[in-house]
Design an enzyme around this catalytic site. Structure first.
Site, PDB file in Angstrom:
ATOM      1  N   ASP A   1       0.841  -1.196   0.000  1.00 32.29           N
ATOM      2  CA  ASP A   1       0.000   0.000   0.000  1.00 32.29           C
ATOM      3  C   ASP A   1       0.874   1.244   0.000  1.00 32.29           C
ATOM      4  OD1 ASP A   1       0.735   0.534   2.615  1.00 32.29           O
ATOM      5  OD2 ASP A   1      -1.272   0.368   3.452  1.00 32.29           O
ATOM      6  N   ILE A   2       0.231   2.367  -0.264  1.00 32.78           N
ATOM      7  CA  ILE A   2       0.944   3.635  -0.396  1.00 32.78           C
ATOM      8  C   ILE A   2       1.218   4.199   0.994  1.00 32.78           C
ATOM      9  CG2 ILE A   2       0.845   5.967  -1.352  1.00 32.78           C
ATOM     10  CD1 ILE A   2      -1.099   4.893  -3.444  1.00 32.78           C
TER      11      ILE A   2
ATOM     12  N   ASN B   1      -3.774  12.967   0.447  1.00 33.25           N
ATOM     13  CA  ASN B   1      -5.134  13.482   0.237  1.00 33.25           C
ATOM     14  C   ASN B   1      -5.379  14.765   1.012  1.00 33.25           C
ATOM     15  OD1 ASN B   1      -6.249  11.644  -1.600  1.00 33.25           O
ATOM     16  ND2 ASN B   1      -6.762  10.182  -0.004  1.00 33.25           N
TER      17      ASN B   1
ATOM     18  N   ASP C   1      -6.330  10.755  -6.388  1.00 34.49           N
ATOM     19  CA  ASP C   1      -6.776   9.847  -7.446  1.00 34.49           C
ATOM     20  C   ASP C   1      -5.754   9.773  -8.576  1.00 34.49           C
ATOM     21  OD1 ASP C   1      -9.054   9.352  -6.037  1.00 34.49           O
ATOM     22  OD2 ASP C   1     -10.392  10.506  -7.331  1.00 34.49           O
TER      23      ASP C   1
ATOM     24  N   GLU D   1      -5.986   2.324  -0.846  1.00 37.47           N
ATOM     25  CA  GLU D   1      -4.635   2.456  -1.409  1.00 37.47           C
ATOM     26  C   GLU D   1      -3.848   1.153  -1.303  1.00 37.47           C
ATOM     27  OE1 GLU D   1      -4.358   4.063   2.903  1.00 37.47           O
ATOM     28  OE2 GLU D   1      -5.849   3.907   1.298  1.00 37.47           O
TER      29      GLU D   1
END
Length: 296
Positions: free
Chosen positions: A173-174, A181, A190, A216
């Site tokens: 995952d990020i 965000n 996005d 994510e």
């Protein structure tokens, strides 16, 4: 049945006219966020306004959509779309436009909403193909979704157990995606998701499955890959993501990912949940030990 005295030229002209009339029909399908129950949206012959206000022809409840965001209208044989001075812009196939002629299959993005434009005589077939694609693909990134991945994992794990073949799973995952965000906005978030998937997709072979598991979080299923091969693959995609910043709206964002790798050689007592959990534990070990790394 045509009458015996039908003029072939008239018949040809009528068929041509009906074909042109059929080609004038335009429709929209909401691709993201997924709303399969909504069905197909018919475009009227007059202009349809897309926006947040209740007087719009298509109301989009999304704070990133302007009150009157864009207009779609029929000009002769062509449907066109025009941005109405929106705050966040109108994109066609990920390119920002002021005005454009729409082709069947074009993806229209306003705010976080993605719509697919359809037209022609075979719209029903296009629609069902689109809905099927929505069921197995993530609408935002275009890669496989969780449902498709889980079916593939069950199938490949069964094959691994039956034939004692290697199978590896990479979960990642990020790092600090919430901060991205919060700092740059959800539209930039996005863009990060889509660009990350574009980079990783270039490293995926045809027999491998790359899917968005949720938010994510992403997975790559690697049939016939040893643990070392999977670790090398994970390191390669880590570098693909982190080496160059992602630049939504011209602002560079440095993105990193944390990856966990699981492997089996056909163990008989492991099920899909157990196998996924192995990769999940390794990923969280990568995050807790500093992020931007691979743990296998």
């Amino acid at each position: 049945m045509e009458p015996d005295n039908a003029d072939p030229n008239q018949t040809k002209l009528l068929s041509s006219f009906l074909l042109r009339m059929g080609e004038q029909r335009g429709y929209l399908v909401r691709i993201y966020p997924v709303n399969i129950g909504e069905g197909i949206i018919n475009l009227p012959s007059e202009a349809m306004i897309l926006g947040r206000e209740m007087d719009c022809g298509l109301v989009l409840a999304d704070h990133d959509v302007s009150r009157h965001h864009a207009a779609i209208e029929l000009h002769g044989m062509d449907y066109t779309i025009s941005d109405l001075g929106s705050t966040n812009g109108t994109l066609i196939n990920d390119k920002e436009i002021d005005h454009a002629v729409l082709d069947s299959g074009d993806l229209i993005r306003v705010g976080k909403t993605i719509l697919k434009f359809l037209r022609g005589d075979d719209v029903e077939k296009q629609y069902h193909e689109t809905v099927y694609s929505m069921m197995i693909h993530d609408g935002l990134t275009g890669i496989a979704n969780k449902r498709f991945f889980e079916e593939a994992l069950q199938r490949e794990l069964t094959r691994s157990q039956r034939h004692a073949r290697p199978l590896s799973l990479v979960l990642f995952d990020i790092d600090r995606f919430k901060d991205i965000n919060d700092t740059y906005g959800h539209l930039s978030g996005d863009v990060v998701l889509r660009e990350l998937c574009s980079r990783v997709r270039n490293a995926i072979r045809k027999d491998e499955v790359f899917a968005r598991y949720g938010g994510e979080e992403f997975v790559v299923l690697l049939p016939e890959a040893s643990l070392e091969q999977a670790r090398q693959f994970a390191e390669r995609i880590r570098l693909l993501v982190s080496t160059e910043p992602i630049t939504p709206a011209g602002t560079p964002i440095h993105v990193t990912i944390s990856l966990g790798v699981a492997h089996t050689m056909g163990e008989k007592d492991i099920n899909p949940d157990d196998f996924f959990e192995r990769a999940d534990r390794k990923m969280y070990e990568a995050k807790s030990s500093g992020r931007n790394r691979v743990v296998s």
